[in-house]
Design a protein around this motif. Structure first.
Motif, PDB file in Angstrom:
ATOM      1  N   ALA A  12      -2.943  -1.584   4.814  1.00 42.14           N
ATOM      2  CA  ALA A  12      -1.918  -0.980   5.671  1.00 42.14           C
ATOM      3  C   ALA A  12      -0.533  -1.314   5.119  1.00 42.14           C
ATOM      4  O   ALA A  12      -0.329  -2.372   4.518  1.00 42.14           O
ATOM      5  N   GLY A  13       0.403  -0.379   5.337  1.00 37.76           N
ATOM      6  CA  GLY A  13       1.768  -0.578   4.870  1.00 37.76           C
ATOM      7  C   GLY A  13       2.604   0.656   5.137  1.00 37.76           C
ATOM      8  O   GLY A  13       2.466   1.288   6.183  1.00 37.76           O
ATOM      9  N   GLU A  14       3.444   1.008   4.169  1.00 34.56           N
ATOM     10  CA  GLU A  14       4.366   2.125   4.342  1.00 34.56           C
ATOM     11  C   GLU A  14       4.306   3.067   3.153  1.00 34.56           C
ATOM     12  O   GLU A  14       3.910   2.682   2.057  1.00 34.56           O
ATOM     13  N   ALA A  15       4.745   4.311   3.403  1.00 38.45           N
ATOM     14  CA  ALA A  15       4.815   5.323   2.351  1.00 38.45           C
ATOM     15  C   ALA A  15       6.040   6.191   2.586  1.00 38.45           C
ATOM     16  O   ALA A  15       6.565   6.273   3.699  1.00 38.45           O
ATOM     17  N   VAL A  25      10.009  11.788   4.249  1.00 36.97           N
ATOM     18  CA  VAL A  25       9.374  11.403   5.506  1.00 36.97           C
ATOM     19  C   VAL A  25       8.858   9.975   5.330  1.00 36.97           C
ATOM     20  O   VAL A  25       8.164   9.682   4.353  1.00 36.97           O
ATOM     21  N   LEU A  26       9.219   9.091   6.251  1.00 37.25           N
ATOM     22  CA  LEU A  26       8.765   7.703   6.201  1.00 37.25           C
ATOM     23  C   LEU A  26       7.493   7.571   7.031  1.00 37.25           C
ATOM     24  O   LEU A  26       7.441   8.034   8.173  1.00 37.25           O
ATOM     25  N   LEU A  27       6.484   6.935   6.434  1.00 36.68           N
ATOM     26  CA  LEU A  27       5.163   6.871   7.054  1.00 36.68           C
ATOM     27  C   LEU A  27       4.669   5.435   7.198  1.00 36.68           C
ATOM     28  O   LEU A  27       4.992   4.574   6.388  1.00 36.68           O
ATOM     29  N   ILE A  28       3.874   5.226   8.223  1.00 38.87           N
ATOM     30  CA  ILE A  28       3.027   4.049   8.328  1.00 38.87           C
ATOM     31  C   ILE A  28       1.701   4.492   7.708  1.00 38.87           C
ATOM     32  O   ILE A  28       1.081   5.458   8.170  1.00 38.87           O
ATOM     33  N   GLN A  29       1.284   3.824   6.640  1.00 38.70           N
ATOM     34  CA  GLN A  29       0.155   4.282   5.839  1.00 38.70           C
ATOM     35  C   GLN A  29      -1.020   3.323   5.942  1.00 38.70           C
ATOM     36  O   GLN A  29      -0.836   2.105   5.919  1.00 38.70           O
ATOM     37  N   THR A  30      -2.217   3.875   6.062  1.00 33.65           N
ATOM     38  CA  THR A  30      -3.440   3.076   5.967  1.00 33.65           C
ATOM     39  C   THR A  30      -4.330   3.679   4.886  1.00 33.65           C
ATOM     40  O   THR A  30      -4.324   4.892   4.657  1.00 33.65           O
ATOM     41  N   GLU A  31      -5.057   2.826   4.221  1.00 30.98           N
ATOM     42  CA  GLU A  31      -6.050   3.223   3.229  1.00 30.98           C
ATOM     43  C   GLU A  31      -7.300   2.408   3.497  1.00 30.98           C
ATOM     44  O   GLU A  31      -7.215   1.217   3.787  1.00 30.98           O
ATOM     45  N   GLU A  32      -8.441   3.067   3.431  1.00 27.16           N
ATOM     46  CA  GLU A  32      -9.707   2.353   3.561  1.00 27.16           C
ATOM     47  C   GLU A  32     -10.639   2.859   2.475  1.00 27.16           C
ATOM     48  O   GLU A  32     -10.847   4.064   2.333  1.00 27.16           O
ATOM     49  N   LYS A 134       9.543  14.782 -10.323  1.00 26.43           N
ATOM     50  CA  LYS A 134      10.179  14.216  -9.131  1.00 26.43           C
ATOM     51  C   LYS A 134       9.153  13.377  -8.383  1.00 26.43           C
ATOM     52  O   LYS A 134       7.970  13.730  -8.339  1.00 26.43           O
ATOM     53  N   LYS A 135       9.634  12.312  -7.745  1.00 24.66           N
ATOM     54  CA  LYS A 135       8.741  11.519  -6.897  1.00 24.66           C
ATOM     55  C   LYS A 135       8.310  12.387  -5.731  1.00 24.66           C
ATOM     56  O   LYS A 135       9.141  12.943  -5.024  1.00 24.66           O
ATOM     57  N   TYR A 136       7.020  12.491  -5.533  1.00 24.06           N
ATOM     58  CA  TYR A 136       6.479  13.229  -4.397  1.00 24.06           C
ATOM     59  C   TYR A 136       6.053  12.253  -3.298  1.00 24.06           C
ATOM     60  O   TYR A 136       6.275  12.476  -2.122  1.00 24.06           O
ATOM     61  N   MET A 137       5.400  11.162  -3.728  1.00 27.27           N
ATOM     62  CA  MET A 137       4.955  10.167  -2.764  1.00 27.27           C
ATOM     63  C   MET A 137       4.934   8.806  -3.433  1.00 27.27           C
ATOM     64  O   MET A 137       4.575   8.685  -4.602  1.00 27.27           O
ATOM     65  N   GLU A 138       5.342   7.795  -2.679  1.00 24.99           N
ATOM     66  CA  GLU A 138       5.169   6.425  -3.127  1.00 24.99           C
ATOM     67  C   GLU A 138       4.748   5.591  -1.930  1.00 24.99           C
ATOM     68  O   GLU A 138       5.211   5.825  -0.812  1.00 24.99           O
ATOM     69  N   LEU A 139       3.813   4.686  -2.177  1.00 27.81           N
ATOM     70  CA  LEU A 139       3.334   3.860  -1.075  1.00 27.81           C
ATOM     71  C   LEU A 139       3.062   2.450  -1.553  1.00 27.81           C
ATOM     72  O   LEU A 139       2.803   2.218  -2.735  1.00 27.81           O
ATOM     73  N   THR A 140       3.131   1.549  -0.611  1.00 26.40           N
ATOM     74  CA  THR A 140       2.740   0.154  -0.824  1.00 26.40           C
ATOM     75  C   THR A 140       1.992  -0.285   0.421  1.00 26.40           C
ATOM     76  O   THR A 140       2.528  -0.224   1.524  1.00 26.40           O
ATOM     77  N   VAL A 141       0.741  -0.704   0.221  1.00 31.29           N
ATOM     78  CA  VAL A 141      -0.068  -1.211   1.326  1.00 31.29           C
ATOM     79  C   VAL A 141      -0.650  -2.565   0.929  1.00 31.29           C
ATOM     80  O   VAL A 141      -0.867  -2.831  -0.244  1.00 31.29           O
TER      81      VAL A 141
END
Length: 145
Positions: A12-15, A25-32, A134-141
């Motif tokens: 879990a983290g942000e994207a 768009v700022l997101l709360i991101q989860t990955e499983e 261009k950056k389309y998406m970046e995330l850190t979880v």
């Protein structure tokens, strides 16, 4: 498939997601990520909810398998009502992967890696025609305990 074990777990983290002109768009991101079929496939489920109102803004599902004949990893990924099939390559340090696709004038490149701190980071860049990427998406979880 054991080489992909570094992804297994709940994260879990942000994207940040860029969907056109303006601010991302700022997101709360989860990955499983977990193995299915006795380790034959790796299932990766990602959900991003907007920080502003908690609505689902990104839902992606990836199914990774290994092709013994060609010696390659293959991924079928579903997102926004579409799917793609692509080759997935391990990074040199065996703690990350890269993949991408092309559709007409649009090309994407994604890199996922586990940092020294143990976080899952991901960067997707998009190129349209002859424009610069261009950056389309970046995330850190971070892995949940």
């Amino acid at each position: 498939m054991k080489k992909l074990e570094f992804m297994v777990g709940k994260w879990a983290g942000e994207a940040r997601l860029l969907r056109g002109p303006g601010d991302p768009v700022l997101l709360i991101q989860t990955e499983e990520a977990h193995y299915k079929l006795d380790g034959l496939i790796l299932l990766i489920d990602g959900v991003g909810r907007t920080k502003a109102d908690g609505k689902a803004a990104l839902q992606a599902l990836g199914i990774v398998s290994y092709d013994d004949e060609s010696g390659t990893y293959r991924m079928r990924a579903f997102n926004d009502g579409r799917f793609l099939e692509t080759e997935l390559k391990l990074l040199d340090n065996d703690k990350g992967i890269t993949w991408g696709f092309a559709l007409g004038q649009i090309r994407t490149t994604s890199v996922m890696r586990i940092t020294e701190k143990g976080d899952w980071t991901e960067l997707t860049e998009i190129t349209i025609g002859t424009e610069l990427p261009k950056k389309y998406m970046e995330l850190t979880v971070s892995r949940l305990k």
